[in-house]
Design a protein around this motif. Structure first.
Motif, PDB file in Angstrom:
ATOM      1  N   ILE A   1     -48.156  71.198  13.675  1.00  9.90           N
ATOM      2  CA  ILE A   1     -48.141  70.487  12.515  1.00  9.90           C
ATOM      3  C   ILE A   1     -47.239  71.413  11.737  1.00  9.90           C
ATOM      4  O   ILE A   1     -46.110  70.884  11.072  1.00  9.90           O
ATOM      5  N   SER A   2     -47.497  72.668  11.581  1.00  8.39           N
ATOM      6  CA  SER A   2     -46.479  73.707  10.830  1.00  8.39           C
ATOM      7  C   SER A   2     -44.989  73.551  11.072  1.00  8.39           C
ATOM      8  O   SER A   2     -44.235  73.799  10.487  1.00  8.39           O
TER       9      SER A   2
ATOM     10  N   PRO B   1     -42.265  72.878   5.200  1.00  4.23           N
ATOM     11  CA  PRO B   1     -43.131  73.319   3.961  1.00  4.23           C
ATOM     12  C   PRO B   1     -42.732  72.957   2.749  1.00  4.23           C
ATOM     13  O   PRO B   1     -43.299  72.638   1.622  1.00  4.23           O
ATOM     14  N   GLN B   2     -41.374  72.953   2.328  1.00  6.33           N
ATOM     15  CA  GLN B   2     -40.683  72.661   1.073  1.00  6.33           C
ATOM     16  C   GLN B   2     -41.096  71.316   0.893  1.00  6.33           C
ATOM     17  O   GLN B   2     -41.279  70.882  -0.378  1.00  6.33           O
ATOM     18  N   LEU B   3     -40.954  70.266   1.816  1.00  2.07           N
ATOM     19  CA  LEU B   3     -41.494  68.794   1.556  1.00  2.07           C
ATOM     20  C   LEU B   3     -42.825  68.747   0.900  1.00  2.07           C
ATOM     21  O   LEU B   3     -43.019  67.873   0.231  1.00  2.07           O
ATOM     22  N   ILE B   4     -43.901  69.588   1.571  1.00  2.00           N
ATOM     23  CA  ILE B   4     -45.061  69.588   0.957  1.00  2.00           C
ATOM     24  C   ILE B   4     -45.318  69.806  -0.302  1.00  2.00           C
ATOM     25  O   ILE B   4     -45.884  69.309  -1.026  1.00  2.00           O
ATOM     26  N   VAL B   5     -44.523  71.089  -0.526  1.00  2.00           N
ATOM     27  CA  VAL B   5     -44.502  71.578  -1.964  1.00  2.00           C
ATOM     28  C   VAL B   5     -43.797  70.623  -2.809  1.00  2.00           C
ATOM     29  O   VAL B   5     -44.606  70.317  -3.928  1.00  2.00           O
TER      30      VAL B   5
ATOM     31  N   SER C   1     -45.831  68.547  -5.938  1.00  2.97           N
ATOM     32  CA  SER C   1     -44.994  68.781  -6.967  1.00  2.97           C
ATOM     33  C   SER C   1     -44.757  67.536  -7.874  1.00  2.97           C
ATOM     34  O   SER C   1     -45.053  67.232  -8.943  1.00  2.97           O
ATOM     35  N   ASN C   2     -44.364  66.393  -7.006  1.00  2.88           N
ATOM     36  CA  ASN C   2     -44.313  65.258  -7.663  1.00  2.88           C
ATOM     37  C   ASN C   2     -45.381  64.269  -8.041  1.00  2.88           C
ATOM     38  O   ASN C   2     -45.589  63.402  -8.896  1.00  2.88           O
ATOM     39  N   ILE C   3     -46.491  64.661  -7.372  1.00  6.69           N
ATOM     40  CA  ILE C   3     -47.941  64.170  -7.782  1.00  6.69           C
ATOM     41  C   ILE C   3     -48.454  64.797  -8.918  1.00  6.69           C
ATOM     42  O   ILE C   3     -48.818  64.072  -9.873  1.00  6.69           O
ATOM     43  N   THR C   4     -48.441  66.202  -8.971  1.00  7.65           N
ATOM     44  CA  THR C   4     -49.039  66.777 -10.206  1.00  7.65           C
ATOM     45  C   THR C   4     -48.424  68.396 -10.032  1.00  7.65           C
ATOM     46  O   THR C   4     -48.398  68.833  -8.903  1.00  7.65           O
TER      47      THR C   4
ATOM     48  N   LEU D   1     -50.173  75.060   6.112  1.00  5.11           N
ATOM     49  CA  LEU D   1     -49.327  74.068   5.413  1.00  5.11           C
ATOM     50  C   LEU D   1     -49.729  74.046   4.046  1.00  5.11           C
ATOM     51  O   LEU D   1     -48.589  73.861   3.339  1.00  5.11           O
ATOM     52  N   LEU D   2     -50.941  74.325   3.406  1.00 10.78           N
ATOM     53  CA  LEU D   2     -51.236  74.239   1.968  1.00 10.78           C
ATOM     54  C   LEU D   2     -50.752  75.862   1.115  1.00 10.78           C
ATOM     55  O   LEU D   2     -50.693  75.477  -0.054  1.00 10.78           O
TER      56      LEU D   2
END
Length: 427
Positions: free
Chosen positions: A290-291, A296-300, A304-307, A340-341
């Motif tokens: 998965i990783s 990782p930047q996509l997850i960040v 960031s777009n959510i909150t 991932l987190l």
């Protein structure tokens, strides 16, 4: 990657063990969606099990087995009974308190649940407590085990996050005590409302005798936690000391442990370690895929777009953890999601120790949540209480666990104040 997740879920729903479901889904991905050799699976499983931090795991599991075989459970229950006195619903308080003390010995929820439940459920049944309540309080109280140090869950988290095991151990003390306190308040409210029986008031002499009988059992957590806090020993070394202490207490002080018993204890500990390690190793391979496939930047950027509010972020994650906890084992969730987190956790300025405590508290709720809730089945088998019957009384305890979890989210100092106090002395 989505196909891999679907395969894993199908296997879990079909009743395949979690370790095999993870390994088979990775193998499916490598064959169907990758040009990598299937030998990658074996390599990643080997890497997942090859962690210096995980050395502490078998030591604490064996220490717990030694102390249980030494009659620690009965001694602690007697001591807890002497402290409670004639309070209404007192036996339910004893369940919580004993599990809190047991947590500082074994660090494993299932071991605590089985040991305490086997003694307390028959006692509560004899006193007239409903089986549904007895089962619920024993199941939920056992979740304190992996929060108060030493904790198997924190060892797993440290192995994938590079966080300090010692600091995680210390960070779990106050949240574990908080959870125990909230559960006791809940038990009292339910006991008063349903007019459950009162306990027996004991004399000062009986209290003193029960303390003397439990003294060596109570001293073990002091040695483990004191050694880590003082910086004298690492978590792994503390596990070795716990084994030596358990052997001395069992063989020479309580004299309830025999040399002929040791082989069976070693075998049980080895089997427990192997079960946990194979899950960790296979989950590590699954998490690596998965990783590798997710930027990782996509997850960040997504979060960031959510909150950008760290508390709201943690609340979103808690919802995810609780959902996954209904179908997956907690250690697997931790190993798969932590890598991932971590980039998001770091980008939002969340302390890794605080995050580890919140994570651990959240996945503990999964241990008592159907359909996978392992503790429900452990208590059901131990006390001969059907799982649906346990679920009838468990909702108020879910609320108690959520309150403790939310307090730890919004008051980070509950996790961090002791870590800051002892600072660099913790290894």
């Amino acid at each position: 990657m989505i196909a891999m997740l679907i395969v894993m879920l199908i296997l879990l729903i079909s009743g395949v063990r979690i370790a095999y479901a993870l390994a088979i889904s990775v193998l499916f991905y490598l064959i169907c969606y990758s040009d990598m050799s299937v030998m990658v699976l074996a390599q990643r499983i080997s890497v997942g099990a090859d962690s210096i931090v995980m050395l502490a795991l078998p030591f604490f599991l064996l220490a717990g087995e030694l102390m249980n075989a030494s009659g620690i459970t009965e001694r602690l229950i007697r001591f807890a009974l002497s402290l409670i006195g004639n309070v209404r619903g007192g036996l339910s308080f004893v369940v919580v308190i004993t599990n809190m003390i047991m947590a500082a010995v074994s660090g494993a929820a299932i071991a605590s649940g089985a040991a305490v439940g086997s003694v307390m459920i028959p006692a509560m049944r004899k006193q007239g407590y409903p089986d549904s309540f007895s089962g619920a309080v024993n199941a939920v109280s056992a979740t304190i085990g992996p929060i108060i140090p030493p904790s198997v869950g924190f060892i797993i988290f440290a192995s994938v996050s590079n966080a300090s095991v010692g600091k995680l151990f210390i960070a779990g003390i106050l949240p574990g005590i908080l959870l125990g306190g909230i559960l006791i308040i809940n038990c009292y409210i339910i006991a008063v409302r349903n007019k459950f029986p009162k306990g027996e008031k004991l004399s000062v002499t009986e209290i003193r005798e029960s303390f003397k009988d439990a003294f060596w059992s109570l001293l073990m957590p002091v040695i483990i936690i004191g050694g880590i806090v003082s910086g004298v020993v690492t978590a792994t070394e503390a596990g070795v000391i716990a084994i030596i202490y358990g052997l001395i207490v069992g063989l020479f002080i309580h004299k309830t442990l025999k040399l002929k018993d040791l082989l069976s204890l070693f075998i049980r500990s080895a089997k427990a370690t192997a079960r946990i390690m194979i899950i960790i190793a296979c989950a590590s391979a699954f998490g690596w895929i998965i990783s590798r496939e997710v930027d990782p930047q996509l997850i960040v950027d997504t979060f960031s777009n959510i909150t950008t509010n760290k508390n709201l972020f943690l609340l979103i994650l808690i919802a995810v953890f609780l959902l996954l906890g209904t179908v997956m084992e907690g250690g697997s969730i931790m190993i798969i999601l932590t890598p991932l987190l971590l980039p998001v956790v770091n980008s939002m300025g969340i302390d890794i120790i605080h995050f580890g405590v919140v994570f651990q508290l959240a996945i503990m709720i999964g241990l008592v949540t159907p359909p996978v809730g392992i503790l429900l089945f452990v208590i059901s088998g131990t006390g001969n209480i059907p799982v649906p019957q346990i679920l009838k009384s468990i909702v108020p305890f879910y609320i108690s666990m959520l309150i403790a979890l939310l307090l730890c989210v919004f008051v980070p100092d509950l996790s961090l104040v002791l870590v800051r106090l002892f600072g660099g002395s913790i290894i």
